[in-house]
Each structure stands twice: as structure tokens, then as C-alpha cells.
Write an enzyme that holds these catalytic residues in place. Sequence first.
Site, mmCIF file in Angstrom:
data_model
loop_
_atom_site.group_PDB
_atom_site.id
_atom_site.type_symbol
_atom_site.label_atom_id
_atom_site.label_comp_id
_atom_site.label_asym_id
_atom_site.label_seq_id
_atom_site.Cartn_x
_atom_site.Cartn_y
_atom_site.Cartn_z
ATOM 1 N N ASP A 141 13.929 32.248 -8.716
ATOM 2 C CA ASP A 141 15.121 32.631 -7.949
ATOM 3 C C ASP A 141 16.294 31.682 -8.222
ATOM 4 O OD1 ASP A 141 14.256 30.348 -6.703
ATOM 5 O OD2 ASP A 141 13.918 31.263 -4.737
ATOM 6 N N HIS A 143 16.315 28.353 -8.159
ATOM 7 C CA HIS A 143 16.432 27.088 -7.416
ATOM 8 C C HIS A 143 16.212 25.889 -8.330
ATOM 9 C CE1 HIS A 143 11.918 27.561 -6.406
ATOM 10 N NE2 HIS A 143 11.977 26.404 -7.024
ATOM 11 N N GLU A 148 16.653 26.101 -2.425
ATOM 12 C CA GLU A 148 16.469 27.548 -2.437
ATOM 13 C C GLU A 148 17.825 28.260 -2.379
ATOM 14 O OE1 GLU A 148 13.690 28.570 -3.246
ATOM 15 O OE2 GLU A 148 12.083 28.298 -1.788
HETATM 16 C C1 GLP Z 1 8.971 24.184 -7.827
HETATM 17 C C2 GLP Z 1 9.655 22.846 -8.007
HETATM 18 C C3 GLP Z 1 10.831 22.948 -8.954
HETATM 19 C C4 GLP Z 1 10.410 23.668 -10.229
HETATM 20 C C5 GLP Z 1 9.922 25.047 -9.888
HETATM 21 C C6 GLP Z 1 9.515 25.852 -11.104
HETATM 22 O O1 GLP Z 1 9.588 24.992 -6.900
HETATM 23 N N1 GLP Z 1 10.099 22.297 -6.769
HETATM 24 O O2 GLP Z 1 11.319 21.667 -9.234
HETATM 25 O O3 GLP Z 1 11.479 23.714 -11.123
HETATM 26 O O4 GLP Z 1 8.796 24.910 -9.034
HETATM 27 O O5 GLP Z 1 8.216 25.550 -11.473
HETATM 28 P P1 GLP Z 1 7.520 25.992 -12.797
HETATM 29 O O6 GLP Z 1 8.001 25.055 -13.833
HETATM 30 O O7 GLP Z 1 6.060 25.811 -12.507
HETATM 31 O O8 GLP Z 1 7.906 27.389 -13.059
#
Ligand code: GLP
Length: 263
Positions: A141, A143, A148
Site C-alpha cells: 500500500d 507505506h 500507513e
Molecule cells: C513491513 C515493514 C516495512 C517493509 C514492509 C514490506 O511493513 N515495516 O519496513 O518495507 O513490511 O516488507 P517486504 O519487504 O517483506 O515486502
Amino acid sequence: MRVIIKPDYDTVSKWAANYIVYRINKFRPSATRPFVLGLPTGSTPLGMYRELIDLYQKRKVSFENVVTFNMDEYIGLKPQDKQSYRYFMEENFFKHVNLKPQNIHMLNGMTKDYEKECSDYEKAIRQAGGIHLFIGGIGTDGHIAFNEPFSSLSSRTRVKTLTDSTIKANSRFFDGDLSKVPTTVLTVGVATIMDAAEVLILATGENKAKALKHGIEGGVSHVWTISALQMHPHGIIVCDKPATKELSEQTVNYFMEIEKNNF
Ligand code: GLP
């Protein structure tokens, strides 16, 4: 903003790790003048951490005079809990390199005083002289850290409540059980990240394509907090081909062309 498009996950991981090493070495950090690095968790940076460990073992870099600040932590998870970000960092990076324990900073999700924990964290970043390079990933999304959708783009380190979509996405680390995922977290704010001298965001896989489109081609908006990077003087996104799927052909061609001879 720079956008570096690499063919796949491995080349993104290698590029990011080499860029961090290049920046640390160029800075020539010392005990009195350390390099300050912001760090993320998630599955995206795993390859980058593996590459960094490899470069450390090959003596291409030392973390002796590097200070780190992580982005975020779940509220209510102890450092020894396998799903805590502290545990993730220890296992995937910290225990493999020569970072000094006193130079590692992570938000304490077990604190009883959230406000103090968050303002102390901001203070510690300021006392370290600010972050030189903040590395991050993005959620589907859009973030960054745990900022968020609709987080203030001026936000600072604070408590955030996770959206259902993030809880669902992160449940894969909690045996797929949504009820095990903490609903609240401590996270640096968008402005905390944007204060860094340089920000490098990693995005890989088709499931990040929509976020990347809004982050790169959309307007600056709190709906997609990644878009704040457009206001940063030294923002870089390094992504793989699948993550560019929703970008226009013109955008992809522009960045492929302009970045072809750059680091
Ligand atoms: C979590 C973390 C973020 C990260 C996101 C995406 O929400 N707080 O910092 O960027 O996950 O994670 P992934 O790399 O596993 O897709």
C-alpha cells in the site's frame, strides 16, 4: 529522484549492498565521526543483508565506526521473540558483522512509556548528527517503515495502528495467523526518514508495482507515503523489472537511459 531498474531480485540486492559499502568507505568513518545508517526489516532487504555480510567477510567494508537506527518494531514483542524486528536484525545482520552493540539502535516494543521511547529515539538520531543514509522497503500500500496510508508526511517517531492489509501481508511471518500479528507498532515518521541526507528505497516483485507507480508517477500524497520521496533532494529507488510493471513505458525508458552509465 533516481530510479535504478535492475533485472531481478539478486541484482537489486547486490546493487544496494554495494552502494552502502561505497557510501561508508567514501565517508571514511572514525570513532569520533561515525557513519549513521538507517535500516529496514522485511523480506525485500534479506538479499541485501546477505550481500553486506559477504562484502564484510571479504574485507571490503568494516562496520566498526557505523551507527545504526532501525525503522520500526512491533509493540508487545520481546527481543527474543522470533517475529520481533530485533530478532530479525540479530539473525540476519548484526551477529554476522563487527557493529558495536552500543552503536545499534532499535525501538523497544516492550516499553511502558511510548512517548518517551519515541522522543528519546528522535533525540538519539539528532545526537548522532542525523542519518547519512536511510535504507527502506515499501509495503504493497506504499507505506515506508510503518507509515500507513494517511500518515502525516511531517510525522515523527510514534505509535501507529496497522491497517488490515498490512496485518494480512505480515501474517506470513506469524504462521499465517492474523490474530498473532501485533496491531500496533513503534515507527519512525515520514519526516524522520526524509531528514536523512540520502534515502534509498528497495522495491522488488510485481506486488509492489502499484505502490511504485503512485510513488514515482503520482503526486505527493499521504495516501501513498512513499511519494514523500519526491520531495527529498537525494532519493533513490532501486527496483527490479517486475516492480516497474505499472509504470509507463516512457518513465521506464527515461530512467533506463539516464542511469545506464551510473553506479
Ligand atoms: C513491513 C515493514 C516495512 C517493509 C514492509 C514490506 O511493513 N515495516 O519496513 O518495507 O513490511 O516488507 P517486504 O519487504 O517483506 O515486502
